[in-house]
Write a protein that holds these residues in place. Structure first.
Motif, PDB file in Angstrom:
ATOM      1  N   VAL A  16     -13.793  -1.286   2.593  1.00 45.87           N
ATOM      2  CA  VAL A  16     -12.581  -0.542   2.258  1.00 45.87           C
ATOM      3  C   VAL A  16     -12.955   0.691   1.440  1.00 45.87           C
ATOM      4  N   ASP A  17     -12.607   1.871   1.964  1.00 45.21           N
ATOM      5  CA  ASP A  17     -12.945   3.136   1.313  1.00 45.21           C
ATOM      6  C   ASP A  17     -11.728   3.648   0.544  1.00 45.21           C
ATOM      7  N   ALA A 114      -1.847  -0.037  10.259  1.00 43.32           N
ATOM      8  CA  ALA A 114      -3.013  -0.897  10.034  1.00 43.32           C
ATOM      9  C   ALA A 114      -4.185  -0.310  10.807  1.00 43.32           C
ATOM     10  N   VAL A 115      -5.311  -0.133  10.124  1.00 41.81           N
ATOM     11  CA  VAL A 115      -6.482   0.473  10.756  1.00 41.81           C
ATOM     12  C   VAL A 115      -7.721  -0.374  10.494  1.00 41.81           C
ATOM     13  N   GLN A 122      -7.408  11.504  10.968  1.00 42.14           N
ATOM     14  CA  GLN A 122      -6.644  10.772  11.969  1.00 42.14           C
ATOM     15  C   GLN A 122      -5.305  10.315  11.404  1.00 42.14           C
ATOM     16  N   MET A 123      -5.308   9.826  10.178  1.00 44.17           N
ATOM     17  CA  MET A 123      -4.071   9.382   9.557  1.00 44.17           C
ATOM     18  C   MET A 123      -3.093  10.534   9.391  1.00 44.17           C
ATOM     19  N   MET A 153     -10.100  -5.860  12.288  1.00 50.46           N
ATOM     20  CA  MET A 153      -9.869  -4.936  13.393  1.00 50.46           C
ATOM     21  C   MET A 153     -11.141  -4.137  13.627  1.00 50.46           C
ATOM     22  N   ASP A 154     -11.358  -3.736  14.881  1.00 51.37           N
ATOM     23  CA  ASP A 154     -12.482  -2.851  15.169  1.00 51.37           C
ATOM     24  C   ASP A 154     -12.272  -1.519  14.444  1.00 51.37           C
ATOM     25  N   PRO A 155     -13.348  -0.845  14.044  1.00 50.88           N
ATOM     26  CA  PRO A 155     -13.208   0.393  13.269  1.00 50.88           C
ATOM     27  C   PRO A 155     -12.294   1.436  13.909  1.00 50.88           C
ATOM     28  N   ALA A 156     -12.284   1.531  15.233  1.00 55.10           N
ATOM     29  CA  ALA A 156     -11.486   2.562  15.905  1.00 55.10           C
ATOM     30  C   ALA A 156     -10.048   2.117  16.169  1.00 55.10           C
ATOM     31  N   ASP A 157      -9.744   0.842  15.922  1.00 56.32           N
ATOM     32  CA  ASP A 157      -8.413   0.323  16.234  1.00 56.32           C
ATOM     33  C   ASP A 157      -7.392   0.682  15.161  1.00 56.32           C
ATOM     34  N   TYR A 158      -6.145   0.842  15.595  1.00 53.86           N
ATOM     35  CA  TYR A 158      -5.049   0.933  14.641  1.00 53.86           C
ATOM     36  C   TYR A 158      -3.765   0.475  15.320  1.00 53.86           C
ATOM     37  N   ASP A 159      -2.790   0.088  14.519  1.00 58.31           N
ATOM     38  CA  ASP A 159      -1.502  -0.331  15.035  1.00 58.31           C
ATOM     39  C   ASP A 159      -0.412   0.244  14.138  1.00 58.31           C
TER      40      ASP A 159
END
Length: 365
Positions: A16-17, A114-115, A122-123, A153-159
């Motif tokens: 978590v960054d 959620a990412v 991107q956000m 979640m995979d690093p590239a995934d988001y919902d």
């Protein structure tokens, strides 16, 4: 290091960054501010979002109307193409256009993102789309949550998920109880697939293709690429419809045409004793002069998907919006006035059918 010696593990080590999260919040501040309404109290940074209800005092019986939704598997295509600037508008559309059918004005909106791995740029694109949707709907983006889920979640995934609250004065509520046999059904054109049916879209149009292939212009889409056609944002009707209602447009009921297509959404605007008869061939044969109109257009991308999946007409009308994003039920004598009010708000409309005695079903001719 001995077996009993403990090693320092930071939050960043766990994936978590926090610093990137702070950059993301800073990147979205201007977009959020652009959606504000006079009722919004405070701004970003509080634990809860505040919204004044003083303006509701003039209502006889103010009713709060809420809705929540997501974007679904359209996000998988967005990730494949690296396009994140319009899915936020999709999110807002799916929520606000679910509360306006009772006549409610969307007031404020909250989002949850959620990412797998937070990326501030991107956000910022995602939230800019959400802010654009809120501006179109006339509601304020008052808060939200960005949640980083490393290892889940995979690093590239988001919902995405959204939540909206609107208000309507109970005596002015629209709904099936106001619909009568003989009423006219108007349609508002969709911009394309909107945000439903994408599991099928991916199966028959997207799978096995590279992003480069998806960006190639296609004759069957009028020179548009699959990428552009499938990622076109969902039309937001709420803002214009609320303004038309406030101007006195006599609409009796509405149906947001989403998952389940016309067949399983238009019936939600019907009482148990009335059917909707939708003319797939258009309304040129209408018996009421004010309603004469050509048949509506089915967007090429929907036609392309229907043909690729070899859907029957009944399946198609139960899967996609078929070019109709919102349906309105109007008394025959009010059709001209309603269409004029919609046109004044930049909303074209067409006649798609009529109401007849029945059992609350949608039928076709």
């Amino acid at each position: 290091m001995g077996s009993n010696e403990q090693r320092h593990v930071s939050y960043a080590d766990a994936g978590v960054d926090v610093d990137e999260g702070a950059r993301a919040v800073e990147a979205i501040k201007d977009a959020v501010r652009s959606t504000t309404r006079p009722e919004v109290i405070g701004g970003l940074g509080g634990f809860g979002s505040c919204f004044s209800m003083a303006g509701f005092k003039d209502m006889e019986d103010p009713v709060l109307v809420s809705g929540t939704d997501g974007v679904g598997t359209k996000l998988a295509i967005a990730r494949l193409l690296g396009r994140h600037d319009t899915v936020g508008q999709d999110l807002v559309a799916m929520c606000v256009d679910d509360v306006v059918p009772v006549g409610a004005e969307p007031l404020f909106f909250l989002d949850y993102v959620a990412v797998g791995k937070l990326k501030a740029e991107q956000m910022a694109q995602i939230v800019a789309g959400i802010a654009e949707g809120c501006r179109r709907a006339g509601c304020a983006l008052v808060g939200g949550e960005m949640a980083e889920h490393p290892g889940v979640m995979d690093p590239a995934d988001y919902d995405l998920a959204g939540f909206v609250v609107g208000v309507v004065d109970r005596p002015k509520m629209l709904g099936p109880d106001k619909v009568r046999p003989g009423d006219v059904i108007l349609g508002l054109p969709s911009s394309g697939i909107h945000s439903n049916g994408y599991s099928l879209v991916r199966k028959v149009l997207i799978e096995g293709k590279t992003p480069r292939e998806l960006e190639r212009p296609l004759d069957e889409l009028g020179g548009e690429s699959l990428a552009d056609a499938v990622m076109r944002p969902t039309t937001i009707y709420a803002g214009a419809l609320v303004r038309a209602l406030k101007a006195g447009a006599p609409i009796r009921a509405m149906a947001h045409i989403t998952g389940g297509g016309i067949t399983e959404n238009l019936n939600r605007a019907l009482p148990p004793s009335v059917d909707a008869v939708v003319d797939r061939g258009g309304a040129a044969g209408c018996s009421w002069d004010a309603c004469r109109a050509p048949s509506w257009d089915v967007p090429p991308i929907i036609d392309c998907c229907v043909r690729a999946a070899r859907l029957t007409p009944d399946e198609a009308y139960k899967t996609f919006n078929m070019g109709v994003g919102m349906s309105l039920v109007v008394a025959p004598q009010d059709v001209r006035a309603v269409r004029s009010a919609l046109a004044a708000e930049g909303l074209p409309s067409f006649v798609m059918g009529e109401c007849v005695p029945g059992s609350g079903a949608v039928t076709y001719r």
